[in-house]
Design an enzyme around this catalytic site. Structure first.
Site, PDB file in Angstrom:
ATOM      1  CG  LEU A 325      -1.952  -1.114   1.310  1.00 36.72           C
ATOM      2  CD1 LEU A 325      -2.707  -1.041   2.626  1.00 36.72           C
ATOM      3  CD2 LEU A 325      -2.924  -1.027   0.139  1.00 36.72           C
ATOM      4  N   GLY A 326       2.016   1.216   0.586  1.00 34.57           N
ATOM      5  CA  GLY A 326       2.849   2.405   0.649  1.00 34.57           C
ATOM      6  C   GLY A 326       4.024   2.197   1.575  1.00 34.57           C
ATOM      7  N   GLY A 329       7.421   6.184   7.536  1.00 33.09           N
ATOM      8  CA  GLY A 329       8.704   6.561   8.092  1.00 33.09           C
ATOM      9  C   GLY A 329       9.423   5.409   8.762  1.00 33.09           C
ATOM     10  CG  ASP A 443       5.885  12.497  12.238  1.00 34.52           C
ATOM     11  OD1 ASP A 443       6.157  13.586  11.687  1.00 34.52           O
ATOM     12  OD2 ASP A 443       6.197  11.403  11.746  1.00 34.52           O
TER      13      ASP A 443
END
Length: 622
Positions: A325-326, A329, A443
């Site tokens: 999916l991706g 970090g 974050d």
């Protein structure tokens, strides 16, 4: 020879004892299925998992959910500040309506004998849309405005003036300045404004509970319960307890089969004991200090953590990591599917993160949360260097792909972007105020905001998060953490102030400006001919009430939404943390009237340098 005979005799005795112990244990497990199958009622309410009546076996419910049934008609639940009467239980959405076990009367409202509620926040939480009523005591009559006079409670003694306002009343903050004390009481949203103040208080409020969902177990024919020996949810089935649901074909014959084969199992007990001893002796011999630290952490938080999976389970649910999916970090994310058919997102953490800080941060932070705007952690895997986190699947992915585009390609309407901004604010407010430990994310950025199929936002990626006690705000930190362009000034340099939940407020403000302008904050160019820092540029336009030239603004409602998002974000990015509003105030500003918002002071003294940092991803310093 006599030694061998003695040893064999001893082993036979042990096997017999083990056989009867297994048989007794299996019989006890079958009893739990029978005990928890009995229907229990208190008055008109059906009492079932996670609740249980005191006279019932506690294994049929969740710790802290024990109910006493007064006069066989009233379910009573005890909290630290007293007893509460349960009026309704909504098992389908894990909520119930309660009120204090007293009858509120006008005298109580006027005499300040009402106190704030107190409930165990590790088990229960207030819904995000729950209304609150503010009771303000000993108010100064000389300062009452016409609007506030309508909120005055008719008390016999004028010197003890009491006001009652709901939390969506814009006069609430002004009223708090003229009154000596305030009590905040949640009230059921559907009853707001209906009847007297006493009636509204007596109708109670809604609480959600934090406990394992029972539907999967019940659908498989099991009865939900709790194993106090392991402190985990159990699905009691006709044959034996299972972790979450009863396997197909599960019936009472399984119990007979297990008893019949118990002697065979006992015959292998010596081998099992030897294996256990070897595991205990060598399990950590080759492990790193980080691995030991994580195992100790998981052991200490066993009650709070979600289900633990083996790495082989992770490979099965992701179909050997076929659908990526991706990349985040801290690792790659893959599409997966749980045994019950639910789609999930599986994050495989990078092996390079040796001390495991990001893994423990995620598990410790997200396991404590339950909010519609915070992503749910459904499970995890930890087998040495193999670490994975299992989250609910979000169909529309992350927010960044919908805002960092050419203007003519903007896919989301301003109304949708505005609702996303409000949802993120609610999620951050919950992290800062709604948990028994304040969670600071550190974050907040579009990449870490996930969108479901209806574009509802959920805050994700807690690898840099920090926990601190609810009443504490500022924390000590030895280095910067976050992503360049979103990090608050005080995180870089303590000369700007102490690091606190206001650092998340700054990141939120910078992200909302990106949603408005469609540009990343590490890129300071506004257009092809200008090098003006975008927040500076947009502040000057708002200050002069000039047109922003933004695409897709269709009507006056859109213009109001855009202006509101900009003004609130400019408040959030004030250089001095004390000038930034808390997230609770941000939510009120976003949802309130645009006319009540004033333009903040300029949040910066000068434009930053044009060149972004060489490494925009700033990692935590231990």
């Amino acid at each position: 020879m006599s030694f061998k005979l003695s040893f064999l005799l001893l082993m036979n005795v042990f096997i017999v004892i083990f056989f009867f112990a297994v048989r007794k244990s299996l019989a006890a497990e079958e009893d739990y299925f029978t005990i928890c199958s009995v229907s229990r009622n208190c008055g008109r309410l059906n009492i079932k998992f996670p609740f249980f009546i005191l006279e019932q076996d506690s294994a049929c419910g969740y710790p802290g959910f024990n109910i006493s049934c007064r006069n066989n008609t009233q379910p009573i639940l005890s909290f630290p500040d007293g007893d509460y009467v349960i009026h309704d239980i909504f098992y389908q959405n894990q909520s119930f309506r309660v009120s204090k076990d007293i009858a509120f009367a006008r005298d109580a409202v006027c005499s300040h004998s009402i106190s704030n509620i107190s409930f165990p926040e590790d088990r229960f939480y207030l819904p995000s849309d729950q209304r609150q009523i503010f009771l303000l005591f000993n108010c100064d009559l000389t300062l009452l405005t016409r609007e506030l006079s309508q909120s005055k409670v008719n008390c016999s003694a004028e010197a003890n003036t009491t006001l009652a306002l709901f939390n969506n009343d814009p006069m609430q903050y002004f009223a708090s300045e003229m009154c000596n004390n305030t009590v905040v009481a949640p009230v059921a949203t559907s009853y707001e404004g209906e009847g007297s103040i006493e009636d509204i208080l007596n109708r109670g409020f809604v609480l959600n509970w934090i406990a394992s969902n029972c539907s999967t177990c019940e659908a498989s024919g099991g009865k939900c319960g709790f194993d106090y020996s392991t402190y985990h949810f159990k699905c009691f089935c006709p044959d034996r307890p299972h972790a979450w649901y009863c396997p197909p074909g599960n019936d009472s014959t399984g119990f007979v089969i297990k008893v019949a084969t118990a002697s065979s199992v006992a015959g292998a007990v010596v081998l099992i004991l030897l294996v256990v001893c070897l595991i205990k002796r060598f399990s950590f011999k080759d492990g790193t200090e980080g691995d030991k630290k994580i195992e100790a952490f998981l052991k200490g938080h066993e009650f709070q953590t979600p289900k633990r999976y083996r790495y082989s389970d992770i490979k099965t649910m992701t179909n050997s990591f076929r659908d990526k999916l991706g990349k985040g970090g801290f690792g790659d994310v893959y599409r997966g599917k749980l045994p019950d058919g639910r789609q999930v997102a599986v994050k495989i953490l990078n092996k390079s993160k040796g001390n495991g800080e990001e893994f423990m941060n995620e598990v410790a932070s997200v396991s404590r949360t339950s909010h519609v705007n915070v992503v749910s952690l459904l499970g995890f895997c930890f087998e040495g260097r193999r670490r994975a986190l299992i989250y609910e699947f979000m169909k529309n992915g992350s927010l960044n792909k919908f805002i960092f585009q050419e203007k003519e390609q903007r896919q989301l309407k301003w109304e949708t972007l505005y609702q996303i901004a409000v949802g993120i604010a609610r999620g951050l407010e919950y992290l800062h105020r709604g948990c028994n430990m304040r969670i600071l994310h550190f974050d907040i950025k579009p990449h870490n905001i996930l969108l479901d199929d209806e574009f509802r936002p959920k805050i994700s990626d807690f690898g840099l998060a920090r926990l601190c006690p609810e009443k504490e705000s500022a924390i000590s930190m030895t280095g910067a953490r976050g992503t360049a362009g979103y990090i608050a000034p005080e995180v870089y340099s303590r000369n700007f102030g102490r690091v606190s939940h206001k650092s998340d407020v700054y990141s939120y403000g910078m992200m909302i400006l990106e949603m408005v302008g469609g540009r990343q904050n590490i890129n300071v160019e506004v257009d092809h001919t200008s090098e003006i820092y975008f927040p500076y540029w947009i502040y000057s336009r708002i200050e002069l009430d000039e047109d922003l030239g933004l695409q897709g603004v269709m009507d006056e409602d859109d213009r109001e939404r855009v202006r509101k998002m900009i003004i609130v974000s400019l408040w959030c990015i004030q250089t001095d943390p004390s000038n930034r509003p808390p997230m609770s105030r941000v939510v009120e500003m976003m949802e309130g009237n645009i006319d009540s918002l004033c333009i903040p002071p300029k949040p910066f003294s000068s434009s930053p340098p044009r060149s972004p940092p060489a490494n925009p991803e700033v990692q935590p310093v231990s």
